[in-house]
Design an enzyme around this catalytic site. Structure first.
Site, short mmCIF file in Angstrom:
data_model
loop_
_atom_site.label_atom_id
_atom_site.label_comp_id
_atom_site.label_asym_id
_atom_site.label_seq_id
_atom_site.Cartn_x
_atom_site.Cartn_y
_atom_site.Cartn_z
N SER A 171 42.76 41.53 39.11
CA SER A 171 42.07 42.61 39.21
C SER A 171 40.65 41.98 39.02
CB SER A 171 42.59 44.00 39.19
OG SER A 171 44.07 44.68 39.09
N PRO A 173 37.34 42.46 40.25
CA PRO A 173 36.29 43.49 40.22
C PRO A 173 36.32 44.25 38.63
CG PRO A 173 37.07 43.64 42.17
CD PRO A 173 38.53 42.56 41.68
N ASP A 174 36.85 44.12 38.37
CA ASP A 174 37.39 44.56 36.75
C ASP A 174 37.16 44.10 36.44
OD1 ASP A 174 38.96 47.46 37.26
OD2 ASP A 174 40.90 46.36 37.39
N MET A 175 36.95 42.85 35.45
CA MET A 175 36.56 41.84 34.67
C MET A 175 35.19 41.97 34.54
SD MET A 175 39.85 41.72 34.65
CE MET A 175 39.89 40.43 35.56
#
Lengths: 396, 405
Positions: A171, A173-175
């Protein structure tokens, strides 16, 4: 890699949950900030239920949570109670940074709009990281890391040639949102050192990911072409791909970026000198030749042989291989942290080494509510007041 | 006057960065620092930074001022053309470094040594200089000398092995993500070192490894390796835990859905009028849902074929489903949410013309940082060298010797 003390003395109140916000807090904590992760026991942070698990049950069993919240203190607070909001106000008064990733209406509805936070503490750097934005037509829409892969333009560029878009294997875009927010926060701390003033920082996560589409938008406007799926092909460099070797799912990545590197690689493939234009025109033929060349080879030996010739090459590694990798071990990228529930376990990161900087050992992620009493005592609450808050349900 | 005031408001105003980068990871790091107001001077070889020769080019016309990579990644810099391969050039470089707060490069240790800069003397003469190396494998360890750009970083850092179809080749995510994620972590560590320097502490040597930056963002694949001794397999675009969690085709494009709960998963079927599946207990448990992924996804795909992406997106969001459009570059430029923030930036460049680029994802006190266009080769040589104390005669002498342009 030990914990740096670059941000020694920087107090961060992290009221974020899940992945993006806590990753920002983790990076600040790895750099030496004192990060207090504020949770509520009524509605557990979803990371506390996210695999892998290092214990059979309970809120402290998640390895994912332990990794992303290491070096933090943890308290539980119910912001829907007056007592909980009083604790929050005291935390904000003493903090350098407040970090949150609620949807835009949440903190104001709990009595903490930005204007109020700035009145409580004019030196506060307040970072909000909404999915889409605190304003705009999609401000109330939901987003998770995977949906932002689409919404940012990244998924459109990822996939096999001629096939539909694909999500990446994480995922991302979270990081991305987390590290982007952490960067913006330390930049604002630098301005505060110069001017004495805090800042309101907003990092819409859709934009944090869309900022990483590279040349796609420029290319669309200056050539009229989209950056669609192209497998591992590069818009300029040929060859540029991964080639299957002997063994189970073993691949080697190979890139040629200039004529000199091609001159070294070509004889191994039974091919002759070629200009960049010729390589582009014969890309499929070159890829096929590389595929035949690599097919029976040992991946690691082939990568070393190509590297010795000055050709960019490296095995495609899995995370499991990285956990056992000699180079990363020499850099001490992976080191143990002893956690009271999970025991001694190995954790990765951060990706920097800082020579000349004081460091300290890592501390384990907080067990649920582990530091509530200590943090409240430091805020000036007496044991009787803490007991009263607990009775009122403010510390759940 | 307004401009001067707003410049001071920029978080990194006054920070002087000397940019020796040649890889996109270093280049993007410099762009990030410039976006926040740092004064970033790019030192290029006399024939230009290598990305000036890399296509695609504006209007598909090869030209050193028309490379799309250079235009995007080297926006907001000043350009100095300097031959650092000779003693005179190195002396100029050292003078520039003495006037800088950060020296940003992406040279492996041997290449940095070969450059002939006396790093120890530089650090001694300028104790607050932050020297940051943003390399493929870091400055220590047995593989420190290996070169590599994005493909090598994403292969070495574990991201390719997680991306794509398990039966086919591992995939590099589009758009140089290994380089970007390295640049972001580097910019963070560099500014943290600068903040520490502001407090009077000694400056740092910052060593950033692209392999490690990639390995830091694998969601929980490293934790599965370290806790369970297990490799997470490629999932062909499916989320390994959430279901549904993938890209779905629809009538005119694609959407992506990622449900973290049973109510969200049920809402997907309610959305398309499949009430029977919406009520099916198979959706109750995360692992059971995922075990039936093939048949459940087939039902959604059949119904989504009647929907346009935009309509699905809004209707799905209306039911609380985490659903996103799959934007192309073109549709990014037309997204009303991004437009409401002025996120897409209009750039005017003397050679490449006018074009759009992605903007900054930060708002500081409600304002988006500004960023100038990429510089023409050597456009700022005279200005920067004058500021470093080289008068017109000295510059002319260097020009005749072929040291500067």
């Amino acid at each position: 890699v030990r914990r740096a003390r670059l941000l020694d003395g920087v107090d961060v109140v992290d009221v974020s949950t899940a992945f993006a916000g806590p990753y920002a807090g983790k990076l600040l904590a790895d750099l030496g900030a004192r990060v207090i992760h504020v949770e509520t026991g009524d509605r557990l942070d979803i990371m506390r239920g996210y695999p892998p698990f290092g214990a059979p049950e309970g809120p402290d069993r998640s390895g994912s949570f332990a990794s992303i919240n290491r070096n933090k203190l943890g308290i539980t607070l119910n912001l829907k109670t007056a007592g909980g909001r009083d604790v929050m106000a005291r935390l904000v008064c003493r903090a350098d940074v407040l970090l949150e990733n609620y949807t835009p209406r949440v903190l104001p509805s709990l009595g903490f709009p930005w204007e109020h936070l700035a009145r409580l503490n004019p030196r506060l750097v307040y970072c909000t990281m909404p999915g889409f934005g605190s304003s705009g037509p999609h401000r109330d829409y939901r987003s998770y890391g995977p949906t932002l892969e689409g919404q940012s333009g990244l998924a459109f560029m990822t996939g096999y040639e001629g096939e539909p878009p694909l999500r990446m294997g994480c995922s991302y875009p979270d990081m991305v949102g987390g590290v982007t927010a952490a960067f913006a926060i330390v930049a604002a701390l630098r301005r505060r050192a110069r001017t004495g003033r805090g800042a309101l920082i907003e990092v819409p996560q859709q934009q944090a990911a869309a900022a990483l589409t590279g040349i796609a938008v420029v290319q669309w406007t200056l050539t009229g072409r989209e950056s669609g799926r192209a497998g591992n092909a590069h818009p300029w460099f040929v060859p540029h791909g991964v080639y299957r070797c002997a063994g189970d799912d073993h691949w080697v990545a190979v890139v040629v970026r200039d004529d000199a590197a091609w001159t070294r690689l070509a004889p191994l493939l039974g091919l002759g000198p070629m200009t960049h234009a010729a390589r582009c025109a014969r890309r499929d033929e070159i890829d096929a030749a590389l595929g035949r060349f690599a097919a029976a080879e040992d991946r690691d030996a082939l990568a070393r042989r190509l590297q010795a010739l000055g050709i960019e090459a490296y095995p495609v590694r899995t995370a499991l291989e990285l956990a056992r990798d000699a180079h990363l071990a020499a850099r001490r990228f992976i080191e143990p942290i002893d956690h009271p529930t999970l025991g001694p376990r190995a954790y990765a990161g951060p990706p920097w080494r800082l020579a000349g900087i004081d460091t300290a050992p890592h501390t384990p992620a907080p067990r649920l509510g582990e530091h509530t009493e200590g943090v409240l005592a430091a805020l000036g609450y007496t044991p009787a007041e803490i007991a009263q808050l607990r009775t009122e349900g403010a510390l759940r | 006057v307004d401009r001067a005031v707003s410049d001071l408001e920029r978080p990194l105003a006054g920070l002087r960065v000397l940019d020796l980068t040649r890889e996109l990871r270093g280049a993007y790091c410099g762009r990030l620092l410039a976006e926040f107001g740092a004064d970033v001077v790019l030192v290029e070889p006399l024939d230009g930074n290598p990305w000036r020769a890399v296509g695609p080019f504006a209007d598909d016309t090869p030209h050193p001022e028309r490379s799309l990579f250079f235009l995007h990644y080297y926006a907001g810099r000043k350009s100095v053309a300097l031959d650092v391969g000779c003693a005179e050039g190195r002396a100029v470089l050292e003078a520039l470094a003495r006037g800088s707060d950060v020296l940003l490069h992406d040279l492996t240790p041997a290449r940095a040594t070969a450059l002939g800069l006396d790093w120890a003397a530089l650090a001694a003469a300028h104790p607050r200089l932050v020297i940051a190396a943003v390399t493929a494998f870091g400055e220590t360890g047995p593989e420190r000398e290996l070169p590599g750009g994005d493909l090598i970083a994403t292969a070495a850092g574990g991201l390719m092995a997680l991306t794509g179809d398990p039966a086919r080749a591992p995939l590099r995510p589009g758009g140089d993500q290994g380089e970007h994620i390295t640049a972001l972590h580097a910019a963070l560590a560099i500014v943290a070192a600068v903040v520490d320097g502001d407090a009077g502490a000694p400056a740092a040597r910052v060593d950033i490894s692209a392999q490690e930056a990639v390995a830091s963002v694998l969601e929980n694949a490293m934790e599965f390796a370290l806790f369970e001794d297990r490799a997470v397999a490629r999932q062909n675009g499916r989320h390994p835990i959430s279901w549904p969690g993938r890209v779905f085709p629809c009538r005119d494009g694609f959407v992506v859905i990622s449900c973290g709960s049973a109510p969200q998963a049920r809402a997907c079927f309610t959305l398309v009028g499949d009430q029977a599946t919406a009520a099916d207990p198979v959706l109750d448990d995360r692992d059971v849902r995922r075990a039936h992924a093939d048949q459940l996804e087939a039902r959604l795909i059949a119904r989504f074929a009647d929907w346009d992406a935009e309509a699905l997106f809004h209707a799905g969001q209306g039911l609380g489903i985490p659903i996103g459009l799959v934007h192309s570059a073109r549709s990014l430029t037309e997204d009303p949410q991004l437009a409401s923030y002025g996120f897409i930036r209009s750039v005017t460049h003397p050679e490449a013309g006018s074009y759009l680029d992605v903007g900054s994802p930060f708002r500081v006190d409600g304002r988006q940082p500004a960023l100038g266009p990429a510089p023409a080769l050597a456009a700022h040589t005279a200005e920067v060298l004058t500021a470093a104390g080289l008068d017109a005669d000295a510059r002319e002498c260097l020009r005749r010797q072929g040291v500067i342009q």
